[in-house]
Design an enzyme around this catalytic site. Structure first.
Site, short mmCIF file in Angstrom:
data_model
loop_
_atom_site.label_atom_id
_atom_site.label_comp_id
_atom_site.label_asym_id
_atom_site.label_seq_id
_atom_site.Cartn_x
_atom_site.Cartn_y
_atom_site.Cartn_z
CG ASP A 88 -10.90 9.55 0.23
OD1 ASP A 88 -11.72 8.75 1.05
OD2 ASP A 88 -9.48 9.45 0.50
CG ASP A 143 -3.42 4.96 -9.17
OD1 ASP A 143 -3.67 4.47 -8.11
OD2 ASP A 143 -2.39 5.59 -9.52
CG ASP A 145 -5.27 6.69 -14.63
OD1 ASP A 145 -5.37 6.57 -13.47
OD2 ASP A 145 -4.21 6.85 -15.42
CG ASP A 237 4.16 4.42 -4.99
OD1 ASP A 237 4.85 5.08 -4.36
OD2 ASP A 237 3.47 4.73 -5.92
#
Length: 414
Positions: A88, A143, A145, A237
């Site tokens: 995005d 994610d 990282d 989540d």
């Protein structure tokens, strides 16, 4: 009358903090009471299912290439693996992503660079959009990282397939920059307590525990039965976890294998991250506490889930209690005997929670010697007080139904 009201507020704040401390003392008790988990690691069947890997990113140019590369290095049959980079971004992240995904495709990996016309729903919206493009029965989420080892997928999927009622598998998170400075060391200590104590104990006690948004796998059937990803909270989540539990599913927590991520290295970035998490917990509590107490759950599961959702209230309770106590002292010209006794109890209780939660995790994960532990643990209370005054307004706003934007924590790829 006004001074009496202030005293009453301080008293209520103390009582509420004792209730939250009781939840952590419950975890500490079961940490020492439960026998060591000596179950053999599950093995994979011969016929492996299709797996979709989703990597949601938003303006993360320093880590996106590594995220794509490590996902492509996961050991799984290439004809049963699909990777989606859910991008995005509106900066150079997308340019880097195009080339990273193209390299995987040249290597014969089914990788896709998924772009949306807008960022609606933030992370939850991206994950839901990706699911519409692929029908794989199992979905791993990372994610940008987070770096999994090559055997992560095989080991995590073995646990998933061995538990047919598991909606998700969550693995422990290590921190690549956990020893960078005093702030990351303090965060790592708190995160270790979360994973090695809270997550592990709740999972082994059979009460709902948290999916941490990354380093885990979802069973698509459970996600769909629970209504799919929703973006009406900032903790999509946790929201999905509890909705799957309400449908009769459960979860699996694994200390190993672990994934490696990155902690905020600046106090202001840490505050932004914690504010988002706190607001998300409060929003989920507003949404699901009613269904939880109407569910056919054990009393233990209801109470532990309620207090776990409400533990973020420790910050406004602490901030209001401190301010109220100062007003009380000024008004009475002294510290009332009731509060003096209460503060001693509070100090003993908070020390018991701090040492019980963090020392058990520190020792279990072999982080270092006692002196190193004590120095790091001493910095945790200061961070808690900082968060109390930084997060109180946002937590109250979330409790009143105020909606805010999902603010990403910057990542450096360290």
């Amino acid at each position: 009358m006004l001074l009496f009201a202030v005293d009453l507020i301080v008293f209520v704040c103390l009582l509420a903090q004792f209730a939250i401390a009781g939840y952590f003392l419950y975890l500490i008790y079961w940490l020492w009471e439960l026998p060591p988990d000596q179950a053999a690691e599950a093995s994979l069947p011969g016929d492996l299912p299709r797996v979709l890997i989703q990597i949601p990113v938003y303006n993360e140019p320093l880590v996106v290439e590594r995220a794509v590369t490590t996902a492509g290095a996961l050991v799984w049959p290439r004809d049963r693996l699909t990777i989606q980079l859910l991008d995005d971004s509106n900066d150079l992240t997308s340019d880097i992503a195009v080339h990273a995904v193209a390299r995987l495709r040249r290597e014969g990996i089914d990788a896709h660079h998924v772009r949306r016309s807008d960022r609606s729903g933030f992370k939850a919206g991206a994950l839901a959009a990706g699911l519409e493009l692929d029908d794989a029965p199992y979905v791993a989420v990372f994610d940008a990282d987070f770096v999994p080892p090559p055997d992560w997928l095989r080991r995590a999927m073995a646990a998933m397939l061995a538990n047919p009622r598991a909606a998700f598998v969550q693995t422990r998170i290590e921190w690549g920059n956990g020893d960078s400075n005093w702030l990351t060391r303090a965060q790592r200590l708190m995160q270790d307590a979360h994973f090695a104590v809270e997550q592990d104990v709740r999972a082994r006690r059979g009460v709902p525990f948290q999916f941490n948004g990354t380093g885990g796998i979802w069973r698509r059937a459970a996600v769909e039965e629970a209504g799919g990803w929703s973006h009406d909270t900032l903790s999509e989540d946790l929201d999905l976890v509890l909705r799957t539990y309400l449908k009769g599913w459960t979860g699996v927590f694994l200390m190993e294998p672990h994934v490696v991520g990155e902690l905020p290295q600046k106090v202001d970035e840490f505050g932004v991250q914690q504010s988002r998490w706190s607001k998300g917990f409060v929003q989920v509590a507003r949404k699901l506490l009613g269904p939880i107490w109407n569910a056919d759950w054990s009393t233990e599961a209801k109470f532990t889930t309620t207090v776990a959702l409400g533990q973020q209230l420790i910050f406004p309770l602490l901030a209001v209690g401190i301010v109220g106590l100062f007003i009380s002292i000024l008004g009475h010209g002294k510290l009332l005997g009731l509060f003096r006794f209460g503060l001693w109890l509070w100090l003993i209780g908070m020390l018991a929670v701090l040492l019980g939660m963090t020392w058990g995790a520190y020792r279990r994960l072999q982080r270092g010697d006692l002196m190193r532990y004590l120095v790091t643990a001493a910095s945790v209370p200061a961070l808690i007080v900082y968060l109390a005054f930084v997060n109180t307004a946002s937590i109250v706003g979330a409790g009143l139904g105020k909606k805010t934007e999902f603010k990403r924590t910057p990542k450096t790829g360290i």
